[in-house]
Design a protein around this motif. Structure first.
Motif, short mmCIF file in Angstrom:
data_model
loop_
_atom_site.label_atom_id
_atom_site.label_comp_id
_atom_site.label_asym_id
_atom_site.label_seq_id
_atom_site.Cartn_x
_atom_site.Cartn_y
_atom_site.Cartn_z
N MET A 1 1.05 -1.13 0.00
CA MET A 1 -0.03 0.04 -0.13
C MET A 1 0.88 1.31 -0.04
N ILE A 2 1.66 1.50 1.16
CA ILE A 2 2.65 2.46 1.21
C ILE A 2 3.97 2.01 1.20
N GLN A 3 4.92 2.61 0.25
CA GLN A 3 6.30 2.31 0.20
C GLN A 3 7.09 3.70 0.10
N LEU A 4 7.76 4.04 1.15
CA LEU A 4 8.65 5.18 1.10
C LEU A 4 10.10 4.64 1.08
N GLU A 5 10.76 5.44 0.08
CA GLU A 5 12.38 4.84 -0.19
C GLU A 5 13.20 6.27 0.18
N SER A 6 13.69 6.27 1.06
CA SER A 6 15.03 7.29 1.26
C SER A 6 14.42 8.74 1.37
N ILE A 7 13.21 8.95 2.06
CA ILE A 7 12.36 10.07 1.84
C ILE A 7 13.20 11.35 2.64
N THR A 8 13.27 12.40 2.19
CA THR A 8 14.06 13.63 2.75
C THR A 8 12.74 14.74 2.56
N ARG A 9 12.93 15.64 3.44
CA ARG A 9 11.87 16.71 3.39
C ARG A 9 12.76 17.99 4.09
N SER A 10 13.15 19.11 3.59
CA SER A 10 13.70 20.14 4.08
C SER A 10 12.97 21.30 3.61
N PHE A 11 13.21 22.44 4.32
CA PHE A 11 12.48 23.90 4.07
C PHE A 11 13.54 24.86 4.27
N SER A 12 13.25 26.09 3.56
CA SER A 12 14.22 27.12 3.59
C SER A 12 13.74 28.18 4.58
N LEU A 13 14.42 28.62 5.30
CA LEU A 13 14.51 29.46 6.39
C LEU A 13 15.50 30.70 6.35
N GLY A 14 15.01 31.31 5.46
CA GLY A 14 16.10 32.62 5.07
C GLY A 14 16.98 31.90 4.20
N LYS A 15 18.36 32.06 4.54
CA LYS A 15 19.58 31.51 3.74
C LYS A 15 19.62 30.17 4.40
N GLU A 16 18.91 29.81 5.53
CA GLU A 16 19.35 28.27 6.08
C GLU A 16 18.31 27.25 5.41
N GLN A 17 18.87 26.00 5.35
CA GLN A 17 17.96 24.67 4.78
C GLN A 17 17.85 24.08 6.12
N ILE A 18 16.48 23.76 6.46
CA ILE A 18 16.02 23.01 8.01
C ILE A 18 15.46 21.59 7.29
N SER A 19 16.34 20.74 7.89
CA SER A 19 16.10 19.44 7.40
C SER A 19 15.09 18.80 8.43
#
Length: 230
Positions: A1-19
């Motif tokens: 049903m659900i298969q996640l493979e090496s999922i990442t999610r990051s957001f930009s906060l100003g010049k910084e990337q928040i993982s």
């Protein structure tokens, strides 16, 4: 049903990337009842949003029912949500000026289903959750447990194979929470895959297994002995 493979999610906060998610791989089989737990800021809500097609991963693959939806457009994701996934939230998200019946009809309106069929299916869904005598009530005339049952009816009315519940008992007392979790258990017995995000260990005992998330990674994913809330 659900298969996640090496999922990442990051957001930009100003010049910084928040993982937020740091390479999650996870499989949830068809018909499972899974709980996702973790402390505040662990990434569990972001994980739920990706599973529910409310957000897209930065990298990695997401296969839903064998189909890679990682790079779907917003419109395509909206179609997946409406056709395949039912959502239940802590705050119910009912429209205050619509009756219980009309609230349950909403997903079918988006799906283009005709009025007569909508009303019939909405009534059947409300009967299934024990609210046949509350169909014409507005949300402000319903208790918290009844509102959540309306939300469950709305989630199942399009007959999804997957239900995602985000802290579904967070605004409810213990007795009502038991009733709601028993409702999810019954849906699971009928073949619906259920994924619940919760911070309450008592709620997680209803699941076949609990996945612990911390610092954007899965710490454990183990089966647990099931027992009721107390």
């Amino acid at each position: 049903m659900i298969q996640l493979e090496s999922i990442t999610r990051s957001f930009s906060l100003g010049k910084e990337q928040i993982s937020v998610l740091n390479g999650i791989s996870l499989t949830i089989e068809n018909g499972e009842f899974t709980a996702i737990m973790g402390p505040s800021g662990s990434g569990k809500s972001t994980l739920m949003n990706i599973i529910g097609c409310l957000d897209k991963p930065t990298t990695g693959r997401y296969l839903l029912a064998g189909v890679d939806i990682s790079n779907y457009s917003e419109k395509e994701l909206a179609n997946v949500r409406n056709q395949s996934i039912g959502f239940v939230f802590q705050q119910f998200h009912l429209l205050p000026r619509l009756t219980a019946l009309k609230n349950v009809e909403l997903p079918m309106i988006y799906a283009g289903i005709g009025k007569e069929e909508r009303q019939e299916r909405a009534a059947e869904a409300l009967m299934k959750v024990g609210l046949s005598d509350r169909m014409d009530h507005l949300p402000n005339a319903l208790s918290g447990g009844q509102k959540q049952r309306v939300a469950i009816a709305r989630a199942i009315v399009n007959q999804p194979k997957l239900i995602l519940a985000d802290e579904p008992t967070g605004a409810l007392d213990t007795k009502t929470s038991i009733s709601i979790m028993e409702q999810f258990s019954q849906l699971n017995k009928e073949g619906v895959t259920v994924v619940v995000v919760t911070h309450e260990p008592e709620v997680a005992t209803y699941a076949h297994r609990t996945i612990m998330v911390r610092d954007g990674l899965i710490q454990t994913a183990s089966a647990i002995e099931r027992s009721p809330l107390s």
